[in-house]
Scaffold this motif. Structure first.
Motif, mmCIF file in Angstrom:
data_model
loop_
_atom_site.group_PDB
_atom_site.id
_atom_site.type_symbol
_atom_site.label_atom_id
_atom_site.label_comp_id
_atom_site.label_asym_id
_atom_site.label_seq_id
_atom_site.Cartn_x
_atom_site.Cartn_y
_atom_site.Cartn_z
ATOM 1 N N ASP A 16 -6.231 -8.363 2.775
ATOM 2 C CA ASP A 16 -7.649 -7.996 2.852
ATOM 3 C C ASP A 16 -8.353 -8.824 3.921
ATOM 4 N N GLU A 17 -9.655 -8.581 4.103
ATOM 5 C CA GLU A 17 -10.369 -9.202 5.224
ATOM 6 C C GLU A 17 -10.499 -10.717 5.069
ATOM 7 N N THR A 18 -10.252 -11.255 3.871
ATOM 8 C CA THR A 18 -10.302 -12.704 3.660
ATOM 9 C C THR A 18 -8.950 -13.363 3.912
ATOM 10 N N GLY A 19 -7.917 -12.560 4.156
ATOM 11 C CA GLY A 19 -6.583 -13.091 4.370
ATOM 12 C C GLY A 19 -5.723 -13.130 3.121
ATOM 13 N N ARG A 20 -6.216 -12.561 2.027
ATOM 14 C CA ARG A 20 -5.446 -12.572 0.777
ATOM 15 C C ARG A 20 -4.421 -11.440 0.778
ATOM 16 N N VAL A 21 -3.184 -11.763 0.334
ATOM 17 C CA VAL A 21 -2.111 -10.777 0.281
ATOM 18 C C VAL A 21 -2.247 -9.921 -0.971
ATOM 19 N N ILE A 22 -2.095 -8.608 -0.794
ATOM 20 C CA ILE A 22 -2.195 -7.637 -1.894
ATOM 21 C C ILE A 22 -0.832 -6.994 -2.084
ATOM 22 N N ASP A 23 -0.287 -7.055 -3.294
ATOM 23 C CA ASP A 23 1.051 -6.491 -3.507
ATOM 24 C C ASP A 23 0.986 -5.033 -3.957
ATOM 25 N N GLY A 24 2.167 -4.469 -4.189
ATOM 26 C CA GLY A 24 2.257 -3.050 -4.522
ATOM 27 C C GLY A 24 1.601 -2.666 -5.829
ATOM 28 N N ASP A 25 1.511 -3.585 -6.778
ATOM 29 C CA ASP A 25 0.870 -3.261 -8.055
ATOM 30 C C ASP A 25 -0.609 -2.922 -7.867
ATOM 31 N N GLN A 26 -1.316 -3.748 -7.065
ATOM 32 C CA GLN A 26 -2.733 -3.468 -6.807
ATOM 33 C C GLN A 26 -2.893 -2.182 -6.011
ATOM 34 N N LEU A 27 -1.967 -1.916 -5.090
ATOM 35 C CA LEU A 27 -2.041 -0.693 -4.292
ATOM 36 C C LEU A 27 -1.867 0.540 -5.173
ATOM 37 N N MET A 28 -0.881 0.486 -6.080
ATOM 38 C CA MET A 28 -0.679 1.613 -6.999
ATOM 39 C C MET A 28 -1.897 1.832 -7.886
ATOM 40 N N ALA A 29 -2.486 0.724 -8.360
ATOM 41 C CA ALA A 29 -3.669 0.843 -9.220
ATOM 42 C C ALA A 29 -4.802 1.546 -8.484
ATOM 43 N N LEU A 30 -5.071 1.106 -7.240
ATOM 44 C CA LEU A 30 -6.163 1.717 -6.476
ATOM 45 C C LEU A 30 -5.897 3.195 -6.220
ATOM 46 N N ILE A 31 -4.692 3.522 -5.749
ATOM 47 C CA ILE A 31 -4.395 4.916 -5.410
ATOM 48 C C ILE A 31 -4.465 5.794 -6.650
ATOM 49 N N ALA A 32 -3.900 5.322 -7.771
ATOM 50 C CA ALA A 32 -3.905 6.117 -8.998
ATOM 51 C C ALA A 32 -5.319 6.332 -9.517
ATOM 52 N N LEU A 33 -6.115 5.279 -9.536
ATOM 53 C CA LEU A 33 -7.478 5.400 -10.067
ATOM 54 C C LEU A 33 -8.359 6.224 -9.135
ATOM 55 N N ASP A 34 -8.117 6.117 -7.828
ATOM 56 C CA ASP A 34 -8.858 6.944 -6.881
ATOM 57 C C ASP A 34 -8.496 8.416 -7.059
ATOM 58 N N GLN A 35 -7.213 8.695 -7.272
ATOM 59 C CA GLN A 35 -6.806 10.082 -7.518
ATOM 60 C C GLN A 35 -7.333 10.582 -8.848
ATOM 61 N N GLN A 36 -7.350 9.701 -9.857
ATOM 62 C CA GLN A 36 -7.928 10.106 -11.142
ATOM 63 C C GLN A 36 -9.406 10.466 -10.972
ATOM 64 N N ARG A 37 -10.125 9.673 -10.177
ATOM 65 C CA ARG A 37 -11.549 9.931 -9.921
ATOM 66 C C ARG A 37 -11.763 11.293 -9.271
ATOM 67 N N LYS A 38 -10.827 11.692 -8.409
ATOM 68 C CA LYS A 38 -10.946 12.970 -7.705
ATOM 69 C C LYS A 38 -10.265 14.118 -8.441
ATOM 70 N N GLY A 39 -9.673 13.834 -9.621
ATOM 71 C CA GLY A 39 -9.000 14.873 -10.390
ATOM 72 C C GLY A 39 -7.663 15.288 -9.808
ATOM 73 N N GLU A 40 -7.025 14.390 -9.049
ATOM 74 C CA GLU A 40 -5.775 14.737 -8.378
ATOM 75 C C GLU A 40 -4.556 14.031 -8.968
ATOM 76 N N LEU A 41 -4.762 13.131 -9.928
ATOM 77 C CA LEU A 41 -3.635 12.416 -10.521
ATOM 78 C C LEU A 41 -2.934 13.308 -11.533
ATOM 79 N N ARG A 42 -1.612 13.357 -11.438
ATOM 80 C CA ARG A 42 -0.833 14.186 -12.364
ATOM 81 C C ARG A 42 -0.021 13.323 -13.328
ATOM 82 N N GLY A 43 0.201 13.859 -14.510
ATOM 83 C CA GLY A 43 1.037 13.185 -15.496
ATOM 84 C C GLY A 43 0.332 12.140 -16.320
ATOM 85 N N GLU A 44 -0.935 11.853 -16.016
ATOM 86 C CA GLU A 44 -1.707 10.846 -16.756
ATOM 87 C C GLU A 44 -0.966 9.510 -16.815
#
Length: 444
Positions: free
Chosen positions: A251-279
């Motif tokens: 991120d812009e502060t130099g902190r490393v973000i691993d795959g768990d945080q990336l999956m959380a963001l993508i899944a929750l963003d897709q849930q927000r847009k109604g695009e996440l499948r399988g719950e």
């Protein structure tokens, strides 16, 4: 049948040491080619590679093997693993091959195989190919030997595909992005795709020389990226590995973000847009307990598999899920790809940043990770996990952690390592447990 060649991610090893020799590559080409000679059409295999010096040798041997059994070969040159999977499908090929050892040092190499659907081969197909490796090859008649050709526009085809996964209504104008390409397979395509979408791009590790792939750069060595993001005042940093199928973010502060945080963001963003499948999101036993708790708070499940992106993908397909991956940065988004794709995953993160108007440091802190520690113990042979002393140590640790933590101990599928991971709410306890087990394994 016991596996002799294939591991959890194809065939991998130290170059010029069995099984990663030119002789093996020749035999793999012959065996895999013969296995996929189905029907009476002209058969075709697509071959890509990363930037390792040994890629030339392995590529030449594979070409000889495939053509000798009657398969035509299309050579892509240096291309990401997901590009090979995509082009296998789009070119109606019978088989796809990626020559890469992913995040390993340059001296290693590997062979990954994809079926005509772009998915990694099933256990059944791999076992059938292994059986053929032990037999005399079925060579073609001279007039039916295959041809080989190199295509020049593979890079542009993949850039176009990657950009198509980014919403048309959005652009990256105004975003300064540092991209670390690990001196690997995406050294051209990743910076090009980001620039074409409007970003101000600062590209790192884009000068491969055959031996500098993953060398103090890329997703396994993000320190240089962290420094550059802060120095440039960039909005975000993206780090790929040697074959560009995994992603780590800074991120812009130099902190490393691993795959768990990336999956959380993508899944929750897709849930927000109604695009996440399988719950649900599919991840491995190594993913942090904090991810599981965050998804649960949003009414979603975390389905766990054993380690290996192929197992994540198998579970995703059976459960009907479209988001999954590994903590290490393999992010699988089946709406777009049949395997992990670091560039495509990065574009989804960037789309969420632009769409929600939030900085990376806010958007990518979806949960507070539970203290977790992973250590590797190298071993020269034998079965240290089967000894009584190690078993007793593991049993004691599991009882100590109880319901407030988890313990995962496994042999690596690609290296002679025992991986010891523990997590729990008490960080001191987690460190103590891991250290005790590692000491027991070393003693054994």
């Amino acid at each position: 049948m016991t596996r002799k060649f294939f591991g959890t991610d194809g065939i991998r090893g130290l170059t010029n040491t069995p099984p990663m020799t030119a002789e093996t590559a020749l035999k793999v080409g012959q065996a895999a080619g013969a296995h996929f000679l189905r029907g009476d059409h002209r058969h075709r295999v697509v071959i890509g590679k990363d930037t390792r010096l040994s890629g030339y040798m392995i590529e030449s041997a594979l070409v000889a093997g495939f053509t000798s059994v009657g398969m035509d070969v299309v050579l892509l040159g240096p291309m990401p693993t997901p590009a090979v999977a995509m082009l296998t499908r789009s070119m109606r090929a019978d088989l796809g091959v990626m020559i890469s050892a992913s995040h390993n040092p340059f001296a290693d190499n590997g062979i990954k195989l994809f079926g005509p659907d772009g998915y990694k081969l099933s256990d059944e197909d791999e076992l059938a190919i292994e059986a053929r490796l032990e037999r005399r090859p079925d060579l073609s008649q001279p007039e039916k030997i295959g041809r080989a050709k190199r295509i020049d526009d593979a890079r542009g085809r993949y850039v176009h595909f990657a950009k198509s996964t980014f919403p048309e209504r959005l652009r990256l104008d105004g975003l300064k992005i540092v991209i670390d390409c690990a001196n690997g397979a995406a050294y051209h395509v990743a910076p090009d795709a980001l620039w074409e979408l409007g970003a101000d791009v600062v590209a790192l590790a884009t000068n491969p020389n055959g031996v500098n792939i993953n060398d103090a750069c890329g997703s396994t060595h993000p320190e240089g990226l962290q420094e550059r993001v802060v120095a440039e005042g960039a909005d975000i940093g993206l780090a790929l590995d040697g074959d560009a199928d995994r992603l780590i973010v800074v991120d812009e502060t130099g902190r490393v973000i691993d795959g768990d945080q990336l999956m959380a963001l993508i899944a929750l963003d897709q849930q927000r847009k109604g695009e996440l499948r399988g719950e649900a999101v599919v991840a491995t036993v190594m993913s942090n307990l904090g991810l599981e708790r965050r998804l649960d708070s949003a009414g979603l499940r975390l389905e766990r598999t054993k380690v290996g992106d192929r197992y994540v993908l198998e579970a995703m397909r059976s459960l009907g899920c479209n988001v999954g991956g590994e903590q290490s940065g393999h992010i699988i988004l089946t709406d777009y790809s049949t395997t992990g794709d670091g560039l495509v995953a990065g574009l989804q993160i960037l789309a969420a940043m632009v769409d929600q108007g939030k900085p990376a440091s806010e958007l990518l802190r979806q949960f507070d990770p539970v203290p977790q520690l992973l250590k590797n113990v190298r071993f020269a042979g034998g079965a240290p996990l089967e000894t009584d002393s190690v078993r007793r140590c593991i049993a004691d640790a599991e009882a100590e952690l109880g319901s407030k933590g988890r313990l995962v101990i496994r042999k690596s599928g690609t290296e002679p390592l025992i991986r010891v991971m523990a997590e729990g709410d008490d960080e001191a306890q987690v460190h103590d447990v891991v250290d005790r087990i590692c000491a027991a394994v070393e003693a054994a």
